[in-house]
Scaffold this motif. Sequence first.
Motif, short mmCIF file in Angstrom:
data_model
loop_
_atom_site.label_atom_id
_atom_site.label_comp_id
_atom_site.label_asym_id
_atom_site.label_seq_id
_atom_site.Cartn_x
_atom_site.Cartn_y
_atom_site.Cartn_z
N CYS A 176 0.83 -1.21 0.00
CA CYS A 176 0.00 0.00 0.00
C CYS A 176 0.86 1.26 0.00
N ALA A 177 1.92 1.27 0.80
CA ALA A 177 2.82 2.42 0.84
C ALA A 177 3.49 2.64 -0.51
N ALA A 178 3.85 1.55 -1.18
CA ALA A 178 4.49 1.66 -2.49
C ALA A 178 3.53 2.25 -3.52
N VAL A 179 2.30 1.79 -3.53
CA VAL A 179 1.30 2.32 -4.47
C VAL A 179 1.10 3.80 -4.21
N LYS A 180 0.86 4.15 -2.96
CA LYS A 180 0.61 5.54 -2.59
C LYS A 180 1.82 6.43 -2.83
N GLY A 181 3.01 5.88 -2.70
CA GLY A 181 4.22 6.67 -2.82
C GLY A 181 4.88 6.69 -4.18
N GLY A 182 4.32 5.98 -5.15
CA GLY A 182 4.89 5.99 -6.49
C GLY A 182 6.12 5.12 -6.64
N ASP A 183 6.24 4.09 -5.83
CA ASP A 183 7.39 3.18 -5.90
C ASP A 183 7.03 1.98 -6.78
N ALA A 184 7.14 2.17 -8.08
CA ALA A 184 6.73 1.15 -9.05
C ALA A 184 7.53 -0.14 -8.90
N GLU A 185 8.80 -0.02 -8.57
CA GLU A 185 9.64 -1.21 -8.41
C GLU A 185 9.10 -2.09 -7.27
N ALA A 186 8.75 -1.48 -6.16
CA ALA A 186 8.20 -2.24 -5.03
C ALA A 186 6.81 -2.77 -5.35
N VAL A 187 5.99 -1.99 -6.06
CA VAL A 187 4.66 -2.47 -6.46
C VAL A 187 4.82 -3.73 -7.30
N GLN A 188 5.73 -3.68 -8.25
CA GLN A 188 5.97 -4.83 -9.13
C GLN A 188 6.44 -6.03 -8.33
N GLU A 189 7.40 -5.82 -7.45
CA GLU A 189 7.94 -6.92 -6.65
C GLU A 189 6.86 -7.53 -5.74
N LEU A 190 6.12 -6.69 -5.04
CA LEU A 190 5.15 -7.19 -4.06
C LEU A 190 3.92 -7.79 -4.73
N PHE A 191 3.40 -7.15 -5.78
CA PHE A 191 2.25 -7.73 -6.47
C PHE A 191 2.66 -9.03 -7.15
N GLY A 192 3.85 -9.04 -7.72
CA GLY A 192 4.37 -10.26 -8.33
C GLY A 192 4.45 -11.40 -7.32
N ALA A 193 4.85 -11.09 -6.10
CA ALA A 193 4.92 -12.11 -5.04
C ALA A 193 3.53 -12.61 -4.69
N PHE A 194 2.56 -11.69 -4.58
CA PHE A 194 1.17 -12.11 -4.31
C PHE A 194 0.69 -13.05 -5.41
N LEU A 195 0.98 -12.71 -6.67
CA LEU A 195 0.55 -13.56 -7.79
C LEU A 195 1.22 -14.92 -7.72
#
Length: 156
Positions: free
Chosen positions: A20-39
Amino acid sequence: MISFYSKQVTGDHERWERFCAAVKGGDAEAVQELFGAFLSESISIRDTAVRKAKKENFYHGMFLGLLRAEGSWIVKSESGTGYSDILLMVPRERIGCVIEVKYAEKGAFDAACREAMEQIETHEYTELLRSEGMETIHKYGLACFRKSCQVTYEKE
């Protein structure tokens, strides 16, 4: 799907908060890493054994579910022609996000991300966020294929 969210989201609250912090903060690299892990931990490639349009809806729903678990945000889902996939507003901080989800046919992540970002621009999806008083706007193009994703990002 409910057992996934109860185990993976509430069970690993720290990781979900980082997402959530990555999405809100514009951290695309973390969004990709974390959503990829969820998937990778939660889905079967059989979950997307449907027509291409339906595959996109599956990933849209996964991402949307993760965002909706954050109760203080306004999250809108508009799937269909002429509408953004996901609009997110954090009113207290005047932060808005547009997330456009695409299915990366045959793993063509770059092309799908480009298509998502072009759609955000062409259809002026950020205008609604501006009209709602959002001052910082994050634009995400999310491309998914099987158990992987790629995220493209721009700040407006």
